[in-house]
Design a protein around this motif. Structure first.
Motif, PDB file in Angstrom:
ATOM      1  N   SER A  24       0.769  -1.114   0.190  1.00 56.89           N
ATOM      2  CA  SER A  24      -0.099   0.265   0.297  1.00 56.89           C
ATOM      3  C   SER A  24       0.581   1.242   0.012  1.00 56.89           C
ATOM      4  O   SER A  24       0.153   2.212  -0.221  1.00 56.89           O
ATOM      5  N   GLU A  25       1.517   0.861   0.388  1.00 51.92           N
ATOM      6  CA  GLU A  25       2.798   1.872   0.567  1.00 51.92           C
ATOM      7  C   GLU A  25       3.210   2.672  -0.949  1.00 51.92           C
ATOM      8  O   GLU A  25       4.341   3.932  -1.412  1.00 51.92           O
ATOM      9  N   ASN A  26       3.278   1.673  -1.725  1.00 50.18           N
ATOM     10  CA  ASN A  26       3.665   2.074  -3.333  1.00 50.18           C
ATOM     11  C   ASN A  26       2.332   2.238  -3.981  1.00 50.18           C
ATOM     12  O   ASN A  26       1.766   2.084  -5.792  1.00 50.18           O
ATOM     13  N   GLY A  27       1.245   2.698  -3.675  1.00 48.22           N
ATOM     14  CA  GLY A  27      -0.089   2.838  -4.324  1.00 48.22           C
ATOM     15  C   GLY A  27      -0.802   1.345  -4.283  1.00 48.22           C
ATOM     16  O   GLY A  27      -1.882   1.355  -5.261  1.00 48.22           O
ATOM     17  N   ALA A  28      -0.434   0.384  -4.259  1.00 42.30           N
ATOM     18  CA  ALA A  28      -1.570  -0.997  -4.151  1.00 42.30           C
ATOM     19  C   ALA A  28      -2.426  -1.080  -3.588  1.00 42.30           C
ATOM     20  O   ALA A  28      -1.836  -1.179  -2.021  1.00 42.30           O
ATOM     21  N   VAL A  29      -3.735  -2.123  -3.267  1.00 39.87           N
ATOM     22  CA  VAL A  29      -3.880  -2.485  -2.234  1.00 39.87           C
ATOM     23  C   VAL A  29      -4.256  -4.016  -2.708  1.00 39.87           C
ATOM     24  O   VAL A  29      -4.766  -4.641  -3.973  1.00 39.87           O
ATOM     25  N   VAL A  30      -4.554  -4.725  -1.908  1.00 37.00           N
ATOM     26  CA  VAL A  30      -4.298  -6.257  -2.266  1.00 37.00           C
ATOM     27  C   VAL A  30      -6.130  -6.720  -1.560  1.00 37.00           C
ATOM     28  O   VAL A  30      -6.791  -5.989  -0.647  1.00 37.00           O
ATOM     29  N   PHE A  31      -6.911  -7.637  -2.098  1.00 37.46           N
ATOM     30  CA  PHE A  31      -7.961  -7.698  -2.247  1.00 37.46           C
ATOM     31  C   PHE A  31      -8.176  -9.562  -2.779  1.00 37.46           C
ATOM     32  O   PHE A  31      -7.550 -10.144  -3.200  1.00 37.46           O
ATOM     33  N   GLU A  32      -8.949 -10.357  -1.516  1.00 39.89           N
ATOM     34  CA  GLU A  32      -9.610 -11.581  -1.877  1.00 39.89           C
ATOM     35  C   GLU A  32     -10.559 -11.460  -2.823  1.00 39.89           C
ATOM     36  O   GLU A  32     -11.456 -10.805  -2.833  1.00 39.89           O
ATOM     37  N   VAL A  33     -10.211 -12.849  -4.033  1.00 40.34           N
ATOM     38  CA  VAL A  33     -11.639 -12.105  -5.151  1.00 40.34           C
ATOM     39  C   VAL A  33     -12.226 -13.624  -5.176  1.00 40.34           C
ATOM     40  O   VAL A  33     -11.262 -14.768  -4.801  1.00 40.34           O
ATOM     41  N   ASP A  34     -13.094 -13.684  -6.194  1.00 38.09           N
ATOM     42  CA  ASP A  34     -13.258 -14.576  -6.586  1.00 38.09           C
ATOM     43  C   ASP A  34     -12.358 -15.735  -7.411  1.00 38.09           C
ATOM     44  O   ASP A  34     -11.522 -15.202  -7.834  1.00 38.09           O
ATOM     45  N   ILE A  35     -11.945 -17.200  -7.505  1.00 35.66           N
ATOM     46  CA  ILE A  35     -10.905 -17.650  -7.943  1.00 35.66           C
ATOM     47  C   ILE A  35     -11.531 -17.641  -8.978  1.00 35.66           C
ATOM     48  O   ILE A  35     -10.673 -17.543 -10.178  1.00 35.66           O
ATOM     49  N   ALA A  36     -12.395 -17.513 -10.394  1.00 40.53           N
ATOM     50  CA  ALA A  36     -12.812 -17.557 -11.116  1.00 40.53           C
ATOM     51  C   ALA A  36     -12.998 -15.783 -12.203  1.00 40.53           C
ATOM     52  O   ALA A  36     -12.833 -15.794 -13.447  1.00 40.53           O
ATOM     53  N   ALA A  37     -12.885 -14.948 -11.548  1.00 42.34           N
ATOM     54  CA  ALA A  37     -12.785 -13.269 -11.818  1.00 42.34           C
ATOM     55  C   ALA A  37     -11.382 -13.762 -12.602  1.00 42.34           C
ATOM     56  O   ALA A  37     -10.243 -14.112 -11.867  1.00 42.34           O
ATOM     57  N   ASN A  38     -11.409 -12.822 -13.542  1.00 39.49           N
ATOM     58  CA  ASN A  38     -10.176 -12.826 -14.595  1.00 39.49           C
ATOM     59  C   ASN A  38     -10.073 -11.619 -13.508  1.00 39.49           C
ATOM     60  O   ASN A  38     -10.183 -10.294 -13.634  1.00 39.49           O
ATOM     61  N   LYS A  39      -9.065 -10.834 -14.517  1.00 35.56           N
ATOM     62  CA  LYS A  39      -8.482  -9.461 -14.248  1.00 35.56           C
ATOM     63  C   LYS A  39      -9.118  -8.220 -14.773  1.00 35.56           C
ATOM     64  O   LYS A  39      -8.806  -7.061 -14.153  1.00 35.56           O
ATOM     65  N   PRO A  40     -10.012  -8.027 -16.028  1.00 36.71           N
ATOM     66  CA  PRO A  40     -10.510  -6.947 -16.357  1.00 36.71           C
ATOM     67  C   PRO A  40     -11.353  -6.617 -15.371  1.00 36.71           C
ATOM     68  O   PRO A  40     -12.530  -6.067 -14.911  1.00 36.71           O
ATOM     69  N   GLN A  41     -12.199  -8.062 -14.915  1.00 39.08           N
ATOM     70  CA  GLN A  41     -13.785  -7.892 -14.132  1.00 39.08           C
ATOM     71  C   GLN A  41     -13.180  -7.509 -12.952  1.00 39.08           C
ATOM     72  O   GLN A  41     -14.011  -6.679 -12.476  1.00 39.08           O
ATOM     73  N   ILE A  42     -12.547  -7.768 -12.091  1.00 36.25           N
ATOM     74  CA  ILE A  42     -11.423  -7.116 -10.966  1.00 36.25           C
ATOM     75  C   ILE A  42     -11.018  -5.513 -11.239  1.00 36.25           C
ATOM     76  O   ILE A  42     -11.633  -4.944  -9.938  1.00 36.25           O
ATOM     77  N   LYS A  43     -10.731  -5.505 -12.635  1.00 39.09           N
ATOM     78  CA  LYS A  43     -10.169  -3.665 -12.638  1.00 39.09           C
ATOM     79  C   LYS A  43     -11.771  -2.742 -12.415  1.00 39.09           C
ATOM     80  O   LYS A  43     -11.970  -1.853 -11.526  1.00 39.09           O
ATOM     81  N   GLU A  44     -13.119  -3.677 -12.830  1.00 38.18           N
ATOM     82  CA  GLU A  44     -14.406  -2.308 -13.344  1.00 38.18           C
ATOM     83  C   GLU A  44     -14.770  -2.473 -12.117  1.00 38.18           C
ATOM     84  O   GLU A  44     -15.738  -2.037 -11.669  1.00 38.18           O
ATOM     85  N   ALA A  45     -14.792  -4.065 -11.210  1.00 40.06           N
ATOM     86  CA  ALA A  45     -15.562  -4.309  -9.622  1.00 40.06           C
ATOM     87  C   ALA A  45     -14.627  -3.236  -8.757  1.00 40.06           C
ATOM     88  O   ALA A  45     -15.408  -2.323  -8.233  1.00 40.06           O
ATOM     89  N   VAL A  46     -13.649  -2.799  -9.033  1.00 36.13           N
ATOM     90  CA  VAL A  46     -12.440  -1.693  -7.557  1.00 36.13           C
ATOM     91  C   VAL A  46     -12.608  -0.572  -8.196  1.00 36.13           C
ATOM     92  O   VAL A  46     -12.969   0.483  -7.528  1.00 36.13           O
ATOM     93  N   GLU A  47     -13.288  -0.575  -9.765  1.00 31.40           N
ATOM     94  CA  GLU A  47     -13.221   1.361 -10.102  1.00 31.40           C
ATOM     95  C   GLU A  47     -15.041   1.291  -9.289  1.00 31.40           C
ATOM     96  O   GLU A  47     -14.833   2.670  -9.180  1.00 31.40           O
ATOM     97  N   SER A  48     -15.751   0.594  -9.989  1.00 30.37           N
ATOM     98  CA  SER A  48     -16.827   1.152 -10.439  1.00 30.37           C
ATOM     99  C   SER A  48     -17.570   1.518  -8.420  1.00 30.37           C
ATOM    100  O   SER A  48     -18.690   1.774  -8.062  1.00 30.37           O
ATOM    101  N   LEU A  49     -17.289   0.120  -7.449  1.00 28.63           N
ATOM    102  CA  LEU A  49     -17.230   0.184  -5.894  1.00 28.63           C
ATOM    103  C   LEU A  49     -16.332   0.938  -5.488  1.00 28.63           C
ATOM    104  O   LEU A  49     -16.934   2.024  -4.517  1.00 28.63           O
ATOM    105  N   PHE A  50     -15.488   1.431  -5.122  1.00 27.80           N
ATOM    106  CA  PHE A  50     -14.695   2.078  -4.885  1.00 27.80           C
ATOM    107  C   PHE A  50     -14.302   3.464  -5.611  1.00 27.80           C
ATOM    108  O   PHE A  50     -13.535   4.956  -4.719  1.00 27.80           O
ATOM    109  N   GLY A  51     -14.705   4.001  -6.606  1.00 30.44           N
ATOM    110  CA  GLY A  51     -15.029   5.454  -7.196  1.00 30.44           C
ATOM    111  C   GLY A  51     -13.268   5.595  -7.292  1.00 30.44           C
ATOM    112  O   GLY A  51     -13.091   6.464  -7.599  1.00 30.44           O
ATOM    113  N   VAL A  52     -12.190   5.216  -8.375  1.00 30.80           N
ATOM    114  CA  VAL A  52     -11.568   5.025  -8.079  1.00 30.80           C
ATOM    115  C   VAL A  52     -10.257   4.910  -9.990  1.00 30.80           C
ATOM    116  O   VAL A  52     -10.718   3.843 -10.093  1.00 30.80           O
TER     117      VAL A  52
END
Length: 98
Positions: A24-52
């Motif tokens: 997090s000191e380098n601007g990263a956040v770690v989440f536990e995600v669904d085992i079947a989720a892919n990178k574009p789905q994770i990106k879309e979910a983080v952007e819509s839920l947190f507004g970043v």
């Protein structure tokens, strides 16, 4: 278009460990995600839920260990973690919750 409930299915919970705090000191956040989720789905979910704005998503799968539960052999589940790097100026405070 994806709904908010689907985004909560992709992202399970934030992971707060010594390693994730260092990330997090380098601007990263770690989440536990669904085992079947892919990178574009994770990106879309983080952007819509947190507004970043998300810069990059790196994922890793931790294999479940074999442990004893009440004397019987059991196995922990496999866990997928997502290291989400945010664009400069964006932050997520994982200690407050959603």
């Amino acid at each position: 278009m994806s709904t908010k409930a689907e985004h909560y299915d992709v992202i399970r919970k934030p992971i707060i460990t010594e390693k994730s705090t260092m990330a997090s000191e380098n601007g990263a956040v770690v989440f536990e995600v669904d085992i079947a989720a892919n990178k574009p789905q994770i990106k879309e979910a983080v952007e819509s839920l947190f507004g970043v704005k998300v810069k990059a998503v790196n994922t890793t799968i931790t294999k479940g260990k074999v442990k004893r539960f009440k004397g019987m052999l059991g196995r922990r589940k496999n866990v997928k973690k997502a290291y989400v790097t945010l664009v400069e100026g964006n932050t997520i405070d994982v200690t407050t919750g959603l």
